[in-house]
Write a protein that holds these residues in place. Structure first.
Motif: not given
Length: 283
Positions: A226, A235, A230-231
């Protein structure tokens, strides 16, 4: 309710709850190497699902149980190993204390593959001794029962669990799972092929066929690296939705009602007919 975690409640709040209900969820965890995710990942996942189940069925949660049988991941020095036998004994003491306190409907939750070695045996022995049925739910198996596949979303639900518990920032960014491997599934599989024991595992449930250790820590779980908040949030949001769908599909009010009926059946049908010779039944 202010909280559903038993240890965060006051004694008076627990007393008031027990005046109306008797349901408690016990997420049984593990502390083990888990790629680029924290060592308590599968403990957090069990706790988050247990919390959602408790909210859906007016139950409480007894959490903070992170040290049980890990299995082959002990090759990673962050892993904490507890024997199956010791874990069963510890859970048995907890289950009996909860029963004495008034929690007659107990539901044990796990998301760690080998956890059944510890929990299933305890649940059966507890029933023979007390004649009170308590329930074990292996979450991956439970998901199969309602035609949901959590394996493909395992990273999502694990990261989502941290969000459910308000701990999303505990999931690190830009921390690879090892100094040489980052989300390399092929490397993980090649390491698994180094272990002849893996050829024997198909003859029973996982970790129950033969004693075995991983070739290296990174063989346990290839996790995504990661890189941005935002990522990580993407998830987590996907995982929270999957957890919600699972709990809804399982229909926890119906499950806890079935557990109540199983208790009544044992007391009113089985014990009068066979109680004189059942295990641990007084003559």
């Amino acid at each position: 309710m202010r909280t559903r975690f038993l240890s965060k409640m006051t004694n008076e709040e627990v007393e008031q709850y027990l005046n109306r209900n008797d349901i408690i969820y016990i997420p049984v965890g593990v502390t083990e190497t888990h790629g680029a995710l924290p060592l308590d990942s599968e403990t957090v996942l069990a706790e988050a699902i247990a919390l959602k189940m408790a909210k859906a069925s007016d139950g409480l949660v007894l959490h903070n149980l992170p040290y049980f049988f890990a299995g082959g991941t002990i090759v990673g020095r962050g892993t904490i190993q507890m024997s199956v036998r010791d874990g069963m004994a510890y859970l048995d003491k907890i289950a009996k204390s909860l029963l004495n306190q008034g929690f007659r409907r107990q539901i044990y939750i796990t998301t760690h593959g080998p956890a059944y070695l510890t929990v299933s045996g305890m649940v059966r022995d507890f029933f023979d001794e007390t004649k009170v049925p308590i329930l074990y739910m292996d979450i991956l198996k439970a998901a199969e029962s309602v035609n949901l596949n959590l394996i493909d979303l395992f990273h999502d639900v694990t990261i989502g669990a941290y969000q459910v518990l308000g701990r999303l920032e505990d999931v690190p960014l830009n921390v690879p799972e090892s100094s040489s491997v980052t989300y390399d599934v092929q490397h993980m599989l090649s390491g698994m092929n180094q272990n002849p024991g893996n050829r024997l595992g198909k003859y029973a449930y996982q970790s129950g066929a033969v004693g075995s250790y991983f070739y290296e820590p990174s063989n346990h779980m290839a996790t995504p690296l990661l890189q941005t908040p935002e990522e990580r949030k993407a998830y987590a949001d996907s995982g929270v939705q999957a957890i919600h769908e699972l709990v809804r599909a399982l229909d926890m009010p119906a499950i806890v009602e079935s557990l109540r009926q199983a208790d009544i059946y044992t007391k009113e049908t089985i014990l009068p007919r066979y109680g004189s010779h059942l295990p641990h039944t007084a003559k």
